[in-house]
Design a protein around this motif. Structure first.
Motif, PDB file in Angstrom:
ATOM      1  N   ASP A 446      95.191  21.157  65.857  1.00 20.22           N
ATOM      2  CA  ASP A 446      93.666  20.731  66.302  1.00 20.22           C
ATOM      3  C   ASP A 446      92.890  22.168  66.031  1.00 20.22           C
ATOM      4  N   VAL A 447      91.695  21.884  66.597  1.00 19.62           N
ATOM      5  CA  VAL A 447      90.645  23.267  66.169  1.00 19.62           C
ATOM      6  C   VAL A 447      91.017  24.396  67.090  1.00 19.62           C
ATOM      7  N   ASP A 448      91.771  23.863  68.413  1.00 24.50           N
ATOM      8  CA  ASP A 448      92.133  24.931  69.374  1.00 24.50           C
ATOM      9  C   ASP A 448      93.233  26.126  68.713  1.00 24.50           C
ATOM     10  N   ASN A 449      93.884  25.504  67.837  1.00 25.49           N
ATOM     11  CA  ASN A 449      94.947  26.249  67.144  1.00 25.49           C
ATOM     12  C   ASN A 449      94.391  27.578  66.250  1.00 25.49           C
ATOM     13  N   TYR A 450      93.246  27.184  65.742  1.00 24.13           N
ATOM     14  CA  TYR A 450      92.642  28.320  65.213  1.00 24.13           C
ATOM     15  C   TYR A 450      92.481  29.446  65.864  1.00 24.13           C
ATOM     16  N   ILE A 451      91.953  29.121  67.271  1.00 23.25           N
ATOM     17  CA  ILE A 451      91.581  30.050  68.032  1.00 23.25           C
ATOM     18  C   ILE A 451      92.772  30.701  68.808  1.00 23.25           C
ATOM     19  N   PHE A 452      93.944  29.776  68.833  1.00 23.29           N
ATOM     20  CA  PHE A 452      95.365  30.412  69.371  1.00 23.29           C
ATOM     21  C   PHE A 452      95.688  31.417  68.407  1.00 23.29           C
ATOM     22  N   LEU A 453      95.596  31.121  67.126  1.00 25.52           N
ATOM     23  CA  LEU A 453      96.129  32.246  66.131  1.00 25.52           C
ATOM     24  C   LEU A 453      95.488  33.346  66.120  1.00 25.52           C
ATOM     25  N   MET A 454      94.136  33.439  66.085  1.00 27.33           N
ATOM     26  CA  MET A 454      93.256  34.364  66.181  1.00 27.33           C
ATOM     27  C   MET A 454      93.448  35.404  67.446  1.00 27.33           C
ATOM     28  N   LYS A 455      93.434  34.593  68.468  1.00 28.90           N
ATOM     29  CA  LYS A 455      93.694  35.423  69.867  1.00 28.90           C
ATOM     30  C   LYS A 455      94.925  35.977  69.636  1.00 28.90           C
ATOM     31  N   SER A 456      96.020  35.378  69.329  1.00 25.78           N
ATOM     32  CA  SER A 456      97.452  35.950  69.394  1.00 25.78           C
ATOM     33  C   SER A 456      97.427  37.207  68.485  1.00 25.78           C
ATOM     34  N   LEU A 457      96.892  37.102  67.190  1.00 28.00           N
ATOM     35  CA  LEU A 457      96.799  37.995  66.335  1.00 28.00           C
ATOM     36  C   LEU A 457      96.138  39.454  67.228  1.00 28.00           C
ATOM     37  N   ASN A 458      95.040  39.015  67.691  1.00 32.18           N
ATOM     38  CA  ASN A 458      93.978  40.239  68.206  1.00 32.18           C
ATOM     39  C   ASN A 458      94.472  40.608  69.368  1.00 32.18           C
ATOM     40  N   ASP A 459      95.098  39.857  70.198  1.00 30.67           N
ATOM     41  CA  ASP A 459      95.606  40.435  71.379  1.00 30.67           C
ATOM     42  C   ASP A 459      97.068  41.380  71.430  1.00 30.67           C
ATOM     43  N   GLN A 526      83.576  33.224  72.732  1.00 33.99           N
ATOM     44  CA  GLN A 526      82.990  33.998  73.739  1.00 33.99           C
ATOM     45  C   GLN A 526      83.829  34.756  74.611  1.00 33.99           C
ATOM     46  N   ASP A 527      84.722  34.055  74.965  1.00 34.21           N
ATOM     47  CA  ASP A 527      85.639  34.654  75.915  1.00 34.21           C
ATOM     48  C   ASP A 527      86.422  35.913  75.222  1.00 34.21           C
ATOM     49  N   MET A 528      86.500  35.641  73.817  1.00 33.59           N
ATOM     50  CA  MET A 528      87.485  36.483  73.122  1.00 33.59           C
ATOM     51  C   MET A 528      86.561  37.560  72.645  1.00 33.59           C
ATOM     52  N   ARG A 529      85.283  37.504  72.991  1.00 36.95           N
ATOM     53  CA  ARG A 529      84.256  38.524  72.634  1.00 36.95           C
ATOM     54  C   ARG A 529      84.214  38.738  71.313  1.00 36.95           C
ATOM     55  N   SER A 530      84.204  37.411  70.602  1.00 39.38           N
ATOM     56  CA  SER A 530      83.992  37.482  69.084  1.00 39.38           C
ATOM     57  C   SER A 530      82.590  37.111  68.816  1.00 39.38           C
ATOM     58  N   PHE A 531      81.802  37.865  68.968  1.00 40.89           N
ATOM     59  CA  PHE A 531      80.337  37.554  69.141  1.00 40.89           C
ATOM     60  C   PHE A 531      79.664  37.190  67.926  1.00 40.89           C
ATOM     61  N   VAL A 532      80.230  37.675  66.885  1.00 37.17           N
ATOM     62  CA  VAL A 532      79.718  37.505  65.535  1.00 37.17           C
ATOM     63  C   VAL A 532      79.999  35.594  65.158  1.00 37.17           C
ATOM     64  N   ILE A 533      81.230  35.595  65.352  1.00 32.10           N
ATOM     65  CA  ILE A 533      81.465  34.087  65.302  1.00 32.10           C
ATOM     66  C   ILE A 533      80.682  33.231  66.433  1.00 32.10           C
ATOM     67  N   VAL A 534      80.711  33.433  67.468  1.00 29.48           N
ATOM     68  CA  VAL A 534      79.550  32.633  68.442  1.00 29.48           C
ATOM     69  C   VAL A 534      78.068  32.466  67.512  1.00 29.48           C
ATOM     70  N   GLN A 535      77.748  33.568  67.284  1.00 28.35           N
ATOM     71  CA  GLN A 535      76.409  33.412  66.634  1.00 28.35           C
ATOM     72  C   GLN A 535      76.176  32.479  65.603  1.00 28.35           C
ATOM     73  N   ASN A 536      77.422  32.681  64.612  1.00 28.57           N
ATOM     74  CA  ASN A 536      77.429  31.659  63.489  1.00 28.57           C
ATOM     75  C   ASN A 536      77.590  30.363  63.769  1.00 28.57           C
ATOM     76  N   LEU A 537      78.406  30.148  64.796  1.00 29.55           N
ATOM     77  CA  LEU A 537      78.451  28.837  65.465  1.00 29.55           C
ATOM     78  C   LEU A 537      77.261  28.091  65.979  1.00 29.55           C
ATOM     79  N   LEU A 538      76.426  28.974  66.736  1.00 29.59           N
ATOM     80  CA  LEU A 538      75.222  28.409  67.159  1.00 29.59           C
ATOM     81  C   LEU A 538      74.211  28.269  66.286  1.00 29.59           C
ATOM     82  N   LEU A 539      74.176  28.765  65.190  1.00 28.56           N
ATOM     83  CA  LEU A 539      73.333  28.611  63.980  1.00 28.56           C
ATOM     84  C   LEU A 539      73.547  27.207  63.621  1.00 28.56           C
ATOM     85  N   ARG A 540      74.733  26.844  63.581  1.00 22.56           N
ATOM     86  CA  ARG A 540      75.160  25.534  63.042  1.00 22.56           C
ATOM     87  C   ARG A 540      75.400  24.449  64.160  1.00 22.56           C
ATOM     88  N   ARG A 541      74.537  24.600  65.049  1.00 22.53           N
ATOM     89  CA  ARG A 541      74.822  23.680  66.401  1.00 22.53           C
ATOM     90  C   ARG A 541      74.309  22.292  66.026  1.00 22.53           C
TER      91      ARG A 541
END
Length: 604
Positions: A446-459, A526-541
């Protein structure tokens, strides 16, 4: 027919050739005789009138003239397997044979231990380009000057150019040999490379560095003298700094702890995938030296068996496992004992190790319990525990050769591989890895898995080791360095890749995951501090239904308003929606049960 080692000369071969004519003999072994060029001529002339498919002429004093006669008549023969090793054939003879290979039925030809040089090798290489079915064994004799001599031994198969073994003897490799090696192995990997010179020197290392620049070496065998000699590591670094090495084989090189220290210095300068340092008696002191080279290296398989390593050595190793990409660790037949097992159990918790070999370490039942009790905090799914005197505490009949672990929940390692396989793909148009939308009704993510993958590789960037093992290593033990590079590039740009993915695939994503709460997506980034991604998501709210609280898609979730304010983005258009502020406040006052309502009212 076997006439090996019968001291047959040209006259005997002349008589034998007539008997072979029109016979039904298919295999002829004439190795270790004195046939010479004249005898080779007699034999060649009758080949077309025989059924011979396998012809062994090993060690028969055949030179260029003999090779010329054979070449002339092999085209009309049925010979598929030809052994001409250990004769006197030079570049001229190699040229004769090369010119006819494509017109013969030969599938295997052995030309090792002749006098073939770089020019002859190049003739044969060119011929193999037209003869994909032919397997060639060859060594190259090269004289740089009257004093220095080097022999390059190689054997390779032209079937898709997949096998190449090279051994370098002697000293004095020159420009011609360097150019040959570098050009010959640009496209095909060297399966085994062995340096057999007594010692390396500055000039030799400079030439070899050019020869192996950007060359893939699947197995590098380095002698003890190269590691232990003065400036040996410096020379090895110079030679292989820009090579692509899969395995560095240092097994049984009598390195001991001092050698392990030198190897650690080598590992700090070159990257390898597998390190075999078994049977070197490096002991605890050697491990203490070695770990400095293992940290932050690309090594994923580490073989340390039979090294008399005790619990202190296990402790040194355990302390740095979290800082490595090691997925397979072999410590079989050392002496780590109960305390060593305890150190390893703690070190494995934050490591990438999925396979552990601990046969013959006297960990006993207590050490076994240390390991088993920490399993759920590790990536382990296979442990070898035979010969450890732990059976007295186990259920009768438990097998300890390989203790395969059933894990629930699934390990991070397996999750990473599964999710990457479903949500990332190599784009054939760009030749880059990109995020993809999984297929409807097939995907288990599901969508959370995109976040899991990115968080795991970043952390923890070392978790990418599991992706490498899944995609870069094939069943033939080949390693795909190009894919490794592309994966690293994807991970480096992973935030930008996800932003581009959202921009291009939002409609499809919403269709597959229509019930997903995208407010949660914004929160997690936002918790991952991926601020640019958050801004892009907000633009498409406006495209996320779950971002709105009402059916008319007028009132956003409080968290979205909060983020819009934080990123200094307008909460609504004052010019186009002058009454929107009052509508939002009114809605929230009527729905005080919603979390965060009062904060937004105060904000507005």
């Amino acid at each position: 027919m076997n006439h090996s080692d019968n001291i047959l000369g040209d006259e005997e071969i002349k008589s034998l050739s007539q008997r072979l004519k029109n016979s039904q003999v298919t295999i002829v072994n004439l190795s270790c005789n004195i046939i010479g060029d004249k005898g080779a001529k007699y034999l060649a002339e009758i080949l077309k009138d025989t059924q011979i498919t396998t012809l062994n002429l090993f060690r028969n004093e055949i030179g260029d003239e003999g090779a010329k006669f054979l070449a002339r008549h092999l085209k009309e023969s049925r010979v598929t397997d030809l052994n001409l090793s250990d004769n006197y054939i030079g570049d001229e003879g190699a040229k004769y044979l090369a010119e006819i290979l494509k017109d013969t039925q030969i599938t295997r030809i052995d030309l090792r231990e002749n006098n073939i040089g770089v020019c002859g090798a190049q003739y044969l290489d060119l011929a193999q380009g037209y003869t994909k079915r032919c397997s060639l064994k060859l060594d190259i004799n090269y004289c740089a000057n009257c004093q220095n001599y080097i022999r390059i031994i190689s054997s390779y198969s032209s079937q898709m150019h997949q096998i190449a073994n090279v051994t370098l003897y002697g000293d004095g490799i020159g420009t011609n040999a360097v150019n040959y090696l570098n050009q010959r192995f640009k496209e095909i990997p060297i399966v085994d490379l062995t340096l057999n010179s007594d010692e390396l020197n500055a000039i030799e290392s400079q030439y070899l560095a050019q020869a192996f620049n950007d060359i893939e070496i699947m197995n590098l065998n380095v002698h003890n003298c190269h590691v232990m000699q003065t400036n040996g590591i410096q020379y090895l670094v110079k030679i292989f700094r820009h090579s692509r090495i899969v395995e560095l084989n240092l097994c049984k090189k009598q390195l001991k702890s001092t050698g392990a220290k030198y190897v650690a210095n080598l590992l700090k300068e070159i990257n390898i995938i597998d390190l075999n340092i078994s049977m070197n008696c490096i002991e605890d002191e050697g491990v203490k030296h070695l770990v400095s080279g293992l940290k932050n290296n690309t090594i994923r398989r580490l073989l340390l068996s039979y090294n008399n390593i005790r619990h202190e050595g296990a402790k040194y190793l355990a302390e740095i496992l979290k800082d490595t990409q090691i997925t397979s660790l072999d410590l079989c037949y050392n002496r780590v004992g109960v305390h060593g097992a305890k150190y390893l159990a703690n070190g494995l918790k934050n490591s990438q190790v999925t396979r552990l070999g601990l046969d013959g370490n006297m960990i006993k039942y207590k050490g076994y319990r240390y390991l088993i009790d920490t399993l759920e905090d590790t990536n382990l799914y296979s442990i070898d525990l035979h010969h450890n005197c732990i059976e007295e505490g186990l259920e009768k009949g438990t097998l300890l050769y390989t203790f395969n672990i059933e894990r629930n929940p699934i390990t991070i390692a397996k999750n990473i591989k599964k999710i990457f396989k479903e949500l990332v793909s190599l784009n054939p148009l760009t030749s880059e890895f990109e995020f993809i939308v999984p297929k409807i009704n097939i995907s288990t993510v599901d969508v959370d898995n995109y976040i899991f993958l990115m968080k795991s590789l970043n952390d923890n960037p070392n978790t990418k080791a599991h992706i490498f093992e899944m995609l870069c290593r094939n069943d033939n033990h080949r390693y795909n360095f190009k894919i490794t590079s592309k994966i690293n590039e994807f991970i480096t740009k992973i935030d930008d890749k996800f932003i581009a993915f959202i921009r291009s695939n939002l409609t499809d994503l919403l269709q597959v995951f229509d019930s997903y709460n995208y407010v949660n997506l914004v929160k997690q980034f936002q918790d991952m501090r991926s601020f640019v991604i958050v801004q892009n998501l907000l633009l498409r709210r406006e495209q996320y239904i779950s971002c709105y609280l009402d059916e008319n898609k007028e009132i956003l979730h409080p968290y979205i308003y909060e983020m819009l304010n934080e990123y200094k983005m307008p909460l609504y258009s004052r010019e186009l929606q002058p009454s929107k502020k009052e509508a939002i406040i009114s809605y929230y006052k009527n729905h005080s049960e919603i979390d965060g309502v009062q904060e937004i009212i105060d904000l507005l």
